[in-house]
Design an enzyme around this catalytic site. Sequence first.
Site, PDB file in Angstrom:
ATOM      1  N   ASN A  64      10.189   2.154 -15.953  1.00 26.12           N
ATOM      2  CA  ASN A  64       9.572   3.153 -16.817  1.00 26.12           C
ATOM      3  C   ASN A  64       9.646   4.573 -16.261  1.00 26.12           C
ATOM      4  OD1 ASN A  64       7.993   1.945 -19.283  1.00 26.12           O
ATOM      5  ND2 ASN A  64       7.953   0.425 -17.639  1.00 26.12           N
ATOM      6  N   HIS A  94       8.070   8.210   7.845  1.00 22.52           N
ATOM      7  CA  HIS A  94       8.125   8.791   9.179  1.00 22.52           C
ATOM      8  C   HIS A  94       7.266   7.971  10.116  1.00 22.52           C
ATOM      9  CE1 HIS A  94      10.282  12.456   8.166  1.00 22.52           C
ATOM     10  NE2 HIS A  94       9.601  12.455   7.029  1.00 22.52           N
ATOM     11  N   ARG A 156      -5.164  -6.102  -1.930  1.00 23.32           N
ATOM     12  CA  ARG A 156      -5.698  -7.416  -1.560  1.00 23.32           C
ATOM     13  C   ARG A 156      -5.649  -8.319  -2.781  1.00 23.32           C
ATOM     14  NH1 ARG A 156      -7.361  -5.895   3.124  1.00 23.32           N
ATOM     15  NH2 ARG A 156      -9.064  -4.574   3.700  1.00 23.32           N
TER      16      ARG A 156
END
Length: 177
Positions: A64, A94, A156
């Site tokens: 999308n 990084h 989670r």
Amino acid sequence: MRSLAYDAYVRLVNLLLRAPGHLLRRLVFVKLVRADVQGGISLERGVRVTGKGGVTVGPDTNINAGVLLDGRGGLRIGSKVNISPEALILTAEHDPRSPRFAGVEAGVVIGDRAWVAARAIVLPGSAVGEGSVVAAGAVVRGEVEAWSIVAGNPARKVGDRPRDAQSHLEPYRRWFH
């Protein structure tokens, strides 16, 4: 270090990916981005990429508007996957411990029939299992088990998904879009 010409190339590709017309965007995605596309996919306007190559997309997948696909570290998206607006799929970051803020790349895999919802972020080195759902705004680092639903930051598990979910995914294509 990337050259000015390469940066201009990536900007041009991203500009072309904003143009109306699925066939044009698919052509740009395959020929200029050098994505490996295996079957029919739907690319909405405004999909963004970070460079050439490194992206594989399975058949019957919808990507999308506003989605960022980062192929620098290798990105494999399965079949019948839905990636909702403004999701970020990242394969490079990084190293915060590096004295030079060095870049680090790690591949991402999104399994068949997965759904990455709006504004979700999938971080480098992650694997989203088959049939899983990454809820809107969730941040995934690591592995999402197959047929699970994850939410939050960090993501989670909040539920399970039936194994017949998303067994058929209609291509999302509108005229002049």
